[in-house]
Design an enzyme around this catalytic site. Structure first.
Site, PDB file in Angstrom:
ATOM      1  CB  VAL A  31      35.271  30.651  43.590  1.00 31.18           C
ATOM      2  CG1 VAL A  31      35.542  31.239  44.965  1.00 31.18           C
ATOM      3  CG2 VAL A  31      33.793  30.357  43.405  1.00 31.18           C
ATOM      4  CB  CYS A 120      48.882  44.393  44.465  1.00 33.33           C
ATOM      5  SG  CYS A 120      48.480  43.577  42.909  1.00 33.33           S
ATOM      6  CB  CYS A 216      49.613  36.124  45.423  1.00 27.88           C
ATOM      7  SG  CYS A 216      50.148  37.673  44.644  1.00 27.88           S
TER       8      CYS A 216
END
Length: 401
Positions: A31, A120, A216
């Site tokens: 979102v 990352c 993740c």
């Protein structure tokens, strides 16, 4: 985001009308980044969406809370289509494995507690994505991080987000001055409920989508499975010893422990001394040894750093050599605390005014100008080692376990 403050600067603090300003938006499928793209499009910017495929979609596409996998790529594509903006999916799976996943496993094998999100950002998102934005002729690269970027003379500076509960500055300490010139963070002055309300107002289907998890690329939620496969030495059994020298038990690999850990030590009745719970105090990966002790043994007065990144005023060596009063943060879930940043004999370290607990090598120590909300971030470094604030407790000797 607010409207342009003058005819010469748009809402991204660039000297162009929005329609002549190309903005590449890093769209993860969540979102936050979706709202960034939608708001910029609404303001008339030339928006291009880019999504990075970072790991095997098939393993994680059915797991809620993952990011950069199959469902998220689909969601990003759907949002881009609704907004009518170009959307590209870039395959960085090989680089992500080499730079982030392999490094994550190796860090655990060395007895550290890594932060893959920092790696990352540092090695993938703000390098490869940065180059892609340049190739696309972008004037700015926008992300959905909760952090603020503002002008500082001819440069730009980073500040903690308005919503301190969402602030992600800890994970962005390695951002460079060059990257800051291109980067923009439109959500720095918004709360999460405001962002979701924007998503509903703009008709985005992902308005109520759950937030992504930090790690993740762990589809099962068991990071030890990945660590054992990539760095099997991290699963070597060894001793669990008390800070007073007693052997309390055995463990099945240092990868299962982190400094400050209390639960899951596997000590049974030996898990407390005189009714006092035990915590992981130190991990010696070279000898497969885990040291535990009372909470008082976690007290840390000083941390030594590696790979320091400085984006504060002036030169880092000059500021640190003289001793600089800062607010330091050693975990993403903790507030900044008063400390002194120093450098001696080429080594940077931070000394806390009050002892910190559970400081783990591999985590970051992030520097702020002060501990106030919206305070300026000055940089940070990875924790190489920690210096205890107390001597090992003198406890009665008992028979070894």
């Amino acid at each position: 985001m607010t409207a342009a403050a003058s005819p010469y600067r748009n809402s991204l603090d660039l000297p162009k009308p929005p329609g002549e300003t190309r903005v590449v938006v890093a769209m993860s499928g969540g979102v936050d980044s979706s709202v960034v793209a939608a708001l910029l499009k609404e303001q008339g910017y030339d928006v291009v969406g880019v999504t990075m495929q970072l790991y095997d979609q098939g393993e994680a596409e059915h797991r809620p809370g993952s990011c950069c996998a199959g469902q998220d790529i689909f969601d990003a594509r759907q949002v881009a289509a609704r907004l009518g903006v170009p959307h590209y999916v870039l395959d960085y799976e090989t680089r992500f494995r080499a730079k982030v996943i392999d490094a994550f496993a190796q860090s655990y094998a060395e007895g550290e507690t890594p932060i893959p999100c920092v790696t990352c950002n540092q090695q993938i998102k703000f390098v490869d994505l940065f180059d892609m934005a340049r190739d696309l002729g972008a004037d700015a690269l926008a992300t959905g991080h909760y952090i603020a970027s503002r002008a500082d003379g001819d440069e730009r500076a980073l500040f903690r987000a308005m919503d301190s509960d969402r602030d992600q500055s800890y994970f962005l300490f390695a951002t460079t001055r060059e990257q800051l010139r291109l980067l923009r963070f439109p959500l720095g002055e918004m709360s999460k409920p405001e962002v979701r309300e924007h998503a509903r107002r703009l008709g985005l289907d992902i308005a109520d989508k759950p937030d992504s998890q930090d790690i993740c690329f762990v589809p099962t939620g068991r990071y030890s499975d990945i660590v054992e496969r990539l760095a099997p030495q991290a699963a070597s059994p060894g001793d669990i010893v008390h800070v007073d020298g007693r052997k309390l038990g055995r463990h099945q690999g240092v990868m299962h422990y982190t400094v400050g850990q209390r639960k899951g030590l596997g000590l049974g009745a030996a898990g407390a001394v005189a009714g006092e719970p035990l915590y992981v105090v130190k991990i010696d990966a070279a000898h497969a040894q885990v040291t535990v002790g009372p909470r008082s043994a976690l007290a840390t007065r000083r941390v030594f750093l590696r790979d320091v990144n400085w984006i504060g005023p002036g030169d880092f060596k000059t500021a640190a050599a003289a001793g600089l009063e800062i607010a330091a943060r050693v975990r993403s879930t903790r507030p900044p605390v008063p400390a002194l940043l120093e450098m001696k004999d080429g080594e940077a370290f931070v000394e806390f005014l009050d002892d910190e607990n559970g400081v783990a090598p591999g985590q970051a120590c992030v520097f702020y100008e002060n501990a106030e909300p919206r305070g300026r971030m000055l940089g940070g470094g990875f924790i190489k080692s920690a210096e205890s604030a107390v001597a090992a407790p003198s406890l009665p000797r008992v028979a070894s376990a």
